[in-house]
Write a protein that holds these residues in place. Structure first.
Motif, PDB file in Angstrom:
ATOM      1  N   LYS A  45       0.836  -1.207   0.000  1.00  0.00           N
ATOM      2  CA  LYS A  45       0.000   0.000   0.000  1.00  0.00           C
ATOM      3  C   LYS A  45       0.872   1.260   0.000  1.00  0.00           C
ATOM      4  CE  LYS A  45      -3.909  -2.323   2.038  1.00  0.00           C
ATOM      5  NZ  LYS A  45      -4.814  -2.517   3.128  1.00  0.00           N
ATOM      6  N   VAL A  46       1.771   1.310  -0.945  1.00  0.00           N
ATOM      7  CA  VAL A  46       2.766   2.375  -1.040  1.00  0.00           C
ATOM      8  C   VAL A  46       2.106   3.731  -1.276  1.00  0.00           C
ATOM      9  CG1 VAL A  46       4.594   3.270  -2.554  1.00  0.00           C
ATOM     10  CG2 VAL A  46       4.635   0.881  -1.815  1.00  0.00           C
ATOM     11  N   LYS A  47       2.594   4.711  -0.543  1.00  0.00           N
ATOM     12  CA  LYS A  47       2.278   6.116  -0.798  1.00  0.00           C
ATOM     13  C   LYS A  47       3.512   6.671  -1.515  1.00  0.00           C
ATOM     14  CE  LYS A  47      -1.586   6.129   1.554  1.00  0.00           C
ATOM     15  NZ  LYS A  47      -2.522   5.273   0.839  1.00  0.00           N
ATOM     16  N   VAL A  48       3.318   7.353  -2.626  1.00  0.00           N
ATOM     17  CA  VAL A  48       4.427   7.765  -3.478  1.00  0.00           C
ATOM     18  C   VAL A  48       5.414   8.722  -2.802  1.00  0.00           C
ATOM     19  CG1 VAL A  48       5.043   8.905  -5.656  1.00  0.00           C
ATOM     20  CG2 VAL A  48       3.160   7.259  -5.590  1.00  0.00           C
ATOM     21  N   PRO A  49       4.955   9.793  -2.110  1.00  0.00           N
ATOM     22  CA  PRO A  49       5.938  10.725  -1.535  1.00  0.00           C
ATOM     23  C   PRO A  49       6.899  10.024  -0.562  1.00  0.00           C
ATOM     24  CG  PRO A  49       3.730  11.679  -1.480  1.00  0.00           C
ATOM     25  CD  PRO A  49       3.574  10.239  -1.881  1.00  0.00           C
ATOM     26  N   GLY A  50       8.194  10.173  -0.828  1.00  0.00           N
ATOM     27  CA  GLY A  50       9.221   9.605   0.049  1.00  0.00           C
ATOM     28  C   GLY A  50       9.543   8.141  -0.217  1.00  0.00           C
ATOM     29  N   HIS A  51       8.761   7.478  -1.061  1.00  0.00           N
ATOM     30  CA  HIS A  51       8.954   6.040  -1.265  1.00  0.00           C
ATOM     31  C   HIS A  51      10.284   5.708  -1.944  1.00  0.00           C
ATOM     32  CE1 HIS A  51       8.088   1.847  -1.776  1.00  0.00           C
ATOM     33  NE2 HIS A  51       8.115   1.941  -3.091  1.00  0.00           N
ATOM     34  N   VAL A  52      10.624   6.434  -3.000  1.00  0.00           N
ATOM     35  CA  VAL A  52      11.861   6.148  -3.729  1.00  0.00           C
ATOM     36  C   VAL A  52      13.068   6.271  -2.795  1.00  0.00           C
ATOM     37  CG1 VAL A  52      13.397   6.941  -5.583  1.00  0.00           C
ATOM     38  CG2 VAL A  52      10.942   6.726  -5.997  1.00  0.00           C
ATOM     39  N   ASP A  53      13.086   7.297  -1.949  1.00  0.00           N
ATOM     40  CA  ASP A  53      14.198   7.476  -1.009  1.00  0.00           C
ATOM     41  C   ASP A  53      14.274   6.316  -0.022  1.00  0.00           C
ATOM     42  OD1 ASP A  53      14.948   9.886  -2.179  1.00  0.00           O
ATOM     43  OD2 ASP A  53      13.731  11.083  -0.811  1.00  0.00           O
ATOM     44  N   ALA A  54      13.130   5.858   0.471  1.00  0.00           N
ATOM     45  CA  ALA A  54      13.108   4.738   1.412  1.00  0.00           C
ATOM     46  C   ALA A  54      13.651   3.465   0.747  1.00  0.00           C
ATOM     47  CB  ALA A  54      11.692   4.500   1.933  1.00  0.00           C
ATOM     48  N   VAL A  55      13.274   3.243  -0.501  1.00  0.00           N
ATOM     49  CA  VAL A  55      13.747   2.060  -1.221  1.00  0.00           C
ATOM     50  C   VAL A  55      15.242   2.161  -1.484  1.00  0.00           C
ATOM     51  CG1 VAL A  55      13.542   0.710  -3.353  1.00  0.00           C
ATOM     52  CG2 VAL A  55      11.486   1.615  -2.251  1.00  0.00           C
ATOM     53  N   LEU A  56      15.715   3.340  -1.881  1.00  0.00           N
ATOM     54  CA  LEU A  56      17.139   3.533  -2.135  1.00  0.00           C
ATOM     55  C   LEU A  56      17.958   3.303  -0.864  1.00  0.00           C
ATOM     56  CD1 LEU A  56      19.397   4.221  -4.089  1.00  0.00           C
ATOM     57  CD2 LEU A  56      18.958   6.652  -3.645  1.00  0.00           C
ATOM     58  N   ASP A  57      17.470   3.802   0.269  1.00  0.00           N
ATOM     59  CA  ASP A  57      18.157   3.568   1.546  1.00  0.00           C
ATOM     60  C   ASP A  57      18.249   2.069   1.833  1.00  0.00           C
ATOM     61  OD1 ASP A  57      18.521   6.272   1.940  1.00  0.00           O
ATOM     62  OD2 ASP A  57      16.844   6.478   3.352  1.00  0.00           O
ATOM     63  N   ALA A  58      17.157   1.334   1.566  1.00  0.00           N
ATOM     64  CA  ALA A  58      17.150  -0.106   1.805  1.00  0.00           C
ATOM     65  C   ALA A  58      18.129  -0.818   0.877  1.00  0.00           C
ATOM     66  CB  ALA A  58      15.740  -0.665   1.638  1.00  0.00           C
TER      67      ALA A  58
END
Length: 154
Positions: free
Chosen positions: A136-149
């Motif tokens: 249930k991804v919310k787009v804002p901030g998601h790419v950064d969270a994935v990149l950190d992971a």
């Protein structure tokens, strides 16, 4: 339901620009596999643009980004051309891969129930195992969270 640590189901799907993309062929790279509802809609466009803007950072961290929806390859090609996207877009018109990853779900809008793709992302490590799942991804901030992971996988 897939869990962290379980093997990611392999697949081969038609991709933008012709040809195919096979999950197992990406090894030993990490794979960011994201499922999204529809090309050229606001949230999906923002998500694809976010992954495109961070494409160099994902590549530097040893990862490839693959987006999956039920849209045809022709629609993917138009979507990529319109927004100059830099991610692989795979076409799962039969919903097979969406179903195996639990992304094909019952949704509800204005009281009406229907089947559709839930925005979700899987991080698959270099051995082909699921390292992280975002539902249930919310787009804002998601790419950064994935990149950190991705970076934390080393």
């Amino acid at each position: 339901m897939l869990e962290i640590g379980s093997p990611a189901p392999d697949f081969t799907l038609p991709r933008d620009g012709g040809g195919e993309v096979t999950l197992s062929a990406q090894k030993p790279k990490k794979v960011v596999l994201y499922f999204y509802p529809k090309d050229d809609t606001s949230g999906c466009t923002k998500e694809a643009q976010g992954f495109t803007e961070a494409a160099d950072a994902f590549a530097a961290a040893g990862a490839v980004v693959i987006g999956v929806s039920k849209d045809s390859v022709a629609k993917h090609d138009k979507f990529i051309a319109k927004y100059d996207l830099g991610v692989i877009l795979a076409s799962d018109e039969a919903s097979d891969v969406c179903e195996r990853y639990g992304a094909w779900v019952e949704k509800s809008m204005y009281g009406k129930k229907y089947m559709g793709i839930e925005r979700c992302t899987y991080l698959i490590d270099g051995d082909g195992k699921i390292s992280q799942i975002w539902r249930k991804v919310k787009v804002p901030g998601h790419v950064d969270a994935v990149l950190d992971a991705v970076k934390s996988l080393g």
